[in-house]
Design an enzyme around this catalytic site. Sequence first.
Site, PDB file in Angstrom:
ATOM      1  CG  HIS A 139       6.657   2.292  -4.277  1.00 53.77           C
ATOM      2  ND1 HIS A 139       6.170   3.529  -3.890  1.00 53.77           N
ATOM      3  CD2 HIS A 139       6.143   1.687  -5.150  1.00 53.77           C
ATOM      4  CE1 HIS A 139       5.031   3.577  -4.725  1.00 53.77           C
ATOM      5  NE2 HIS A 139       4.942   2.432  -5.293  1.00 53.77           N
TER       6      HIS A 139
ATOM      7  CD  GLU B 272       4.507   8.989 -11.382  1.00 52.60           C
ATOM      8  OE1 GLU B 272       4.046   7.952 -11.502  1.00 52.60           O
ATOM      9  OE2 GLU B 272       5.227   9.409 -10.427  1.00 52.60           O
TER      10      GLU B 272
ATOM     11  N   GLY C 244       0.716  -1.353  -0.002  1.00 54.07           N
ATOM     12  CA  GLY C 244      -0.035  -0.008  -0.003  1.00 54.07           C
ATOM     13  C   GLY C 244       0.938   1.339  -0.156  1.00 54.07           C
TER      14      GLY C 244
ATOM     15  CB  CYS D 259      -0.744  -0.580 -15.534  1.00 51.85           C
ATOM     16  SG  CYS D 259      -1.431   1.109 -14.859  1.00 51.85           S
TER      17      CYS D 259
ATOM     18  CG  HIS E 159      -0.101   7.327 -13.716  1.00 50.95           C
ATOM     19  ND1 HIS E 159       0.180   5.965 -13.385  1.00 50.95           N
ATOM     20  CD2 HIS E 159       0.690   8.017 -13.286  1.00 50.95           C
ATOM     21  CE1 HIS E 159       1.085   5.936 -12.491  1.00 50.95           C
ATOM     22  NE2 HIS E 159       1.717   7.113 -12.490  1.00 50.95           N
TER      23      HIS E 159
ATOM     24  N   GLY F  22      -2.776   7.873  -3.212  1.00 48.96           N
ATOM     25  CA  GLY F  22      -3.618   8.303  -4.586  1.00 48.96           C
ATOM     26  C   GLY F  22      -4.171   7.141  -5.280  1.00 48.96           C
ATOM     27  CG  ASN F  23      -2.950   2.644  -7.195  1.00 50.58           C
ATOM     28  OD1 ASN F  23      -4.068   2.277  -6.924  1.00 50.58           O
ATOM     29  ND2 ASN F  23      -1.971   2.278  -7.946  1.00 50.58           N
TER      30      ASN F  23
END
Length: 429
Positions: free
Chosen positions: A135, A170, A18, A356, A239, A22-23
């Site tokens: 990360h 990104e 986690g 993705c 995104h 925001g995701n």
Amino acid sequence: MIEVNFDGLIGPTHNYAGLAHGNLASAVNAGRTSAPRQAALQGLAKMRAMIALGLPQGVLLPHRRPDTDWLRSIGFSGSDPAVLAAAARDEPVLLANACSASAMWTANAATVSPSTDTSDGRCHLSVANLTTMRHRGIESVQTERQLRLAFADGRFFAVHGALPAAFRDEGAANFMRLTTPEGADAVEIFVYGEAGAGGFPARQDLTASQAIARRHGLAPSRTCFAQQSAAAIAVGAFHNDVVAVAHGHVLFAHEQAFADPIALHAFVRDRLPATRIVTVPAAEVSLATAIRSYLFNSQLVTLPSGDMALVLPQESRNEPTVWRWLEAEVARGGPIRRLIVVDVRESMRNGGGPACLRLRVQMSAAALATVDRRFLLDDAACDRIEAVVAAEWPVAIAPDDLGNPDLWLQCHRARAALLDALGFGPDAL
């Protein structure tokens, strides 16, 4: 031009820590037990499905995890086991960052401009710095190493390192490209956000997008910078590829994807009049539903027959309003003619759908002939990968397992076995 999708193989440390603020999918599933072996096999099955459709398919490999080099850079010292043991004892969140398998989402690996768009006639790839999330910011060094090896021929490719950290970039997850139906002309669209929209970070900033456009030598008249809507970011569109996707002459997007969709549509139609813009109305599929189902985090592909297909996650099939809209769109005879459902559930639970998992690289046949063949897949290569995954990848990882020395050893051994099976030396990547 030939489009090759380079999918990220899901690594052996795939876990639900986690870490991505925001995701929403990542946050909801934080602390659950993951299934790395199943995850990698699901991703590989998607790659096999694309090959079966007659589409060129490539692979990018898991990064070395846990990343002891990164832990050393922030003050841990000693042998690899000593570094990991100290991090597990003193800073378990930093250890979780060092274990992240997020490089599997190769839509964030780089931004790619085909040779037909650039001033020097080469395909340009700019490695993303991913500095918004700790990360993910670890990834750029190993990503660049793979891209420089895969696309080494300087006659056809130019690989750029990551932008300085102050420029939030990104990669292709915030980038779209549209062409005429025959592919003769194109526009490149960079999508950026405003920091802090809805309390979540905007992952892509305008200055980063502008820098990449300059690097790639793009014509300003055929380059668009479009702002992502604050509403989309607030509901979890971290995104742009969570709310919009483009391929060929088709732009497929949610009604609320962009801050100024009228201006974007006008820019595209002025330069590419044959563009088909397919908009999903909020009244039929809410923004929240579109994001939850990852309707737009799908792959638009052109099949050998010339028909366009949408490769969707099972979650989109399971959402009644989404599936009803899609079936009606196909029945209307729009540009999307086929719906292909894939199971990438493990990736979805960590916040990444079919789009993705892939980086699109469009290139000429001559350029493709120079790509390192070890990164290109056929059934035999898939068989070799599958055998390694089935034998070496962990079956499950619970949150507390990240501090287990046996897991660290297993994950390093698994990656080494994969590199060997694909013909890479132990230090090649």
